[in-house]
Design an enzyme around this catalytic site. Structure first.
Site, mmCIF file in Angstrom:
data_model
loop_
_atom_site.group_PDB
_atom_site.id
_atom_site.type_symbol
_atom_site.label_atom_id
_atom_site.label_comp_id
_atom_site.label_asym_id
_atom_site.label_seq_id
_atom_site.Cartn_x
_atom_site.Cartn_y
_atom_site.Cartn_z
ATOM 1 N N SER A 121 1.135 -22.599 -6.211
ATOM 2 C CA SER A 121 2.314 -21.714 -6.218
ATOM 3 C C SER A 121 1.983 -20.425 -5.494
ATOM 4 C CB SER A 121 2.707 -21.382 -7.657
ATOM 5 O OG SER A 121 3.681 -20.363 -7.676
ATOM 6 N N TYR A 179 -0.541 -18.414 -15.931
ATOM 7 C CA TYR A 179 -0.013 -19.240 -14.842
ATOM 8 C C TYR A 179 -0.517 -18.746 -13.488
ATOM 9 C CZ TYR A 179 3.321 -21.862 -11.966
ATOM 10 O OH TYR A 179 3.893 -22.707 -11.031
HETATM 11 N N1 LIG Z 1 9.792 -25.019 -10.096
HETATM 12 C C1 LIG Z 1 9.275 -24.040 -9.372
HETATM 13 O O1 LIG Z 1 9.992 -23.078 -8.969
HETATM 14 C C2 LIG Z 1 7.815 -24.059 -8.987
HETATM 15 C C3 LIG Z 1 7.338 -23.005 -8.172
HETATM 16 C C4 LIG Z 1 6.000 -23.008 -7.796
HETATM 17 C C5 LIG Z 1 5.177 -24.046 -8.194
HETATM 18 N N2 LIG Z 1 5.669 -25.062 -8.996
HETATM 19 C C6 LIG Z 1 4.739 -26.130 -9.370
HETATM 20 O O2 LIG Z 1 5.303 -27.378 -9.021
HETATM 21 C C7 LIG Z 1 4.837 -28.390 -9.926
HETATM 22 C C8 LIG Z 1 6.029 -29.150 -10.498
HETATM 23 O O3 LIG Z 1 6.865 -28.187 -11.157
HETATM 24 P P1 LIG Z 1 8.335 -28.533 -11.719
HETATM 25 O O4 LIG Z 1 9.153 -27.336 -11.458
HETATM 26 O O5 LIG Z 1 8.779 -29.869 -11.252
HETATM 27 O O6 LIG Z 1 8.022 -28.561 -13.293
HETATM 28 P P2 LIG Z 1 8.695 -29.365 -14.490
HETATM 29 O O7 LIG Z 1 10.080 -29.757 -14.150
HETATM 30 O O8 LIG Z 1 8.437 -28.532 -15.699
HETATM 31 O O9 LIG Z 1 7.814 -30.723 -14.562
HETATM 32 C C9 LIG Z 1 6.449 -30.628 -14.846
HETATM 33 C C10 LIG Z 1 5.850 -32.004 -14.792
HETATM 34 O O10 LIG Z 1 4.437 -31.877 -15.112
HETATM 35 C C11 LIG Z 1 4.157 -32.788 -16.156
HETATM 36 N N3 LIG Z 1 3.020 -32.367 -16.978
HETATM 37 C C12 LIG Z 1 2.871 -31.216 -17.669
HETATM 38 N N4 LIG Z 1 1.702 -31.224 -18.349
HETATM 39 C C13 LIG Z 1 1.109 -32.411 -18.067
HETATM 40 C C14 LIG Z 1 -0.106 -33.012 -18.446
HETATM 41 N N5 LIG Z 1 -0.969 -32.426 -19.297
HETATM 42 N N6 LIG Z 1 -0.404 -34.244 -17.950
HETATM 43 C C15 LIG Z 1 0.456 -34.867 -17.119
HETATM 44 N N7 LIG Z 1 1.633 -34.372 -16.738
HETATM 45 C C16 LIG Z 1 1.953 -33.146 -17.199
HETATM 46 C C17 LIG Z 1 5.442 -32.870 -16.967
HETATM 47 O O11 LIG Z 1 5.405 -33.987 -17.811
HETATM 48 P P3 LIG Z 1 6.209 -34.000 -19.249
HETATM 49 O O12 LIG Z 1 7.615 -34.381 -18.921
HETATM 50 O O13 LIG Z 1 5.461 -34.992 -20.061
HETATM 51 O O14 LIG Z 1 6.119 -32.604 -19.827
HETATM 52 C C18 LIG Z 1 6.445 -32.956 -15.829
HETATM 53 O O15 LIG Z 1 6.483 -34.257 -15.314
HETATM 54 C C19 LIG Z 1 4.006 -27.655 -10.989
HETATM 55 O O16 LIG Z 1 2.642 -27.739 -10.663
HETATM 56 C C20 LIG Z 1 4.503 -26.219 -10.872
HETATM 57 O O17 LIG Z 1 3.545 -25.283 -11.329
HETATM 58 C C21 LIG Z 1 6.975 -25.084 -9.393
#
Ligand SMILES: NC(=O)c1ccc[n+]([C@@H]2O[C@H](COP(=O)([O-])OP(=O)(O)OC[C@H]3O[C@@H](n4cnc5c(N)ncnc54)[C@H](OP(=O)(O)O)[C@@H]3O)[C@@H](O)[C@H]2O)c1
Length: 229
Positions: A136, A151
């Site tokens: 990120s 984070y």
């Molecule tokens: N959304 C944003 O604006 C943003 C910005 C910058 C970076 N990111 C990064 O992009 C990535 C995806 O984010 P997102 O927005 O799609 O998040 P999200 O909708 O909250 O989804 C997170 C995913 O990670 C999984 N997860 C969490 N803990 C886990 C574990 N211990 N083992 C395996 N899976 C696990 C969750 O599974 P469960 O369903 O089981 O919880 C879910 O599938 C992350 O690394 C996040 O930090 C996101």
């Protein structure tokens, strides 16, 4: 056709990447902590016939070892996408307790490392030989804002892991990059974020396509803009 393994593929950006990758003809190994309750992923797997769903908790070494054991395929691209964000608060935020630090660092830093280590043989014997860590912009030290401590620290460390892997794995022909997916409307990003999952996922897949031994070690966003460390 490439084989892409995506962690945390049951919702959010991971799910969108899985959907777009199969739509363009790739085979996806989609991991979920609880495959039995990953209904949308199961439906997509059924509909496309090109998704294999496997269980994975990236913080659990037994689960990581079981995934490696259950994965005979060559993995052209390993996408370490699973992540957690505990709270956006400042130093006094009670949510930044020891348990949250453990959870966030284990998931966002140790997770990509442990999964990479376990799946390296599958990546190394593939044609693609690529590893992408979804970090990120919040991990950029130059962009520090004085909040979201676990984070931000975890995402800075995730970039560090990617950079070190890029150095160590270069002689083995494996390219490694770290990526910012944009501010995306997901459970984590919230409804007020800038872009939807389709734009983010499409951009990220294009960046992963562009990753090569010439660009290994890159830290860039979903549009290909280089980011400060
Ligand atoms: N959304 C944003 O604006 C943003 C910005 C910058 C970076 N990111 C990064 O992009 C990535 C995806 O984010 P997102 O927005 O799609 O998040 P999200 O909708 O909250 O989804 C997170 C995913 O990670 C999984 N997860 C969490 N803990 C886990 C574990 N211990 N083992 C395996 N899976 C696990 C969750 O599974 P469960 O369903 O089981 O919880 C879910 O599938 C992350 O690394 C996040 O930090 C996101």
């Amino acid at each position: 056709m490439a084989t892409i393994l995506i962690t945390g593929a049951n919702r959010g950006i991971g799910f969108a990447m899985a959907r777009q990758a199969v739509a363009r003809g790739d085979h996806v190994i989609a991991t979920a902590r609880a495959p039995e309750s990953a209904g949308a992923l199961a439906a997509l797997a059924e509909e496309t016939g090109r998704i294999t769903v496997r269980a994975l908790d990236v913080t659990d070494e037994d689960s990581v070892a079981a995934l490696a054991e259950a994965t005979p395929e060559e993995v052209d691209l390993l996408v370490l996408n699973a992540g957690v964000l505990n709270s956006y608060g400042g130093v006094a935020d009670a949510a930044h307790d020891a348990e949250a630090w453990r959870d966030v660092l284990m998931t966002n830093v140790a997770g990509p490392f442990l999964v990479t280590r376990a799946l390296l043989p599958q990546v190394e014997r593939s044609e693609g030989k690529k590893i992408a860590i979804v970090s990120s912009i919040m991990g950029s030290n130059e962009g520090a804002k004085g909040n979201a401590y676990p984070y931000r620290a975890s995402k800075a460390a995730a970039v560090n892991v990617a950079r070190n892997l890029a150095i160590e794995l270069k002689p083995r022909g494996i390219a490694v990059g770290a990526y910012h997916p944009g501010w995306v409307r997901t459970d984590m990003g919230g409804g007020g974020a800038d872009i939807d999952v389709e734009e983010s996922a499409g951009g990220l897949l294009a960046r992963f396509d562009a990753l090569s031994m010439a660009t290994t070690g890159v830290f860039e966003d979903y549009k290909g803009a280089g980011l400060p460390f």
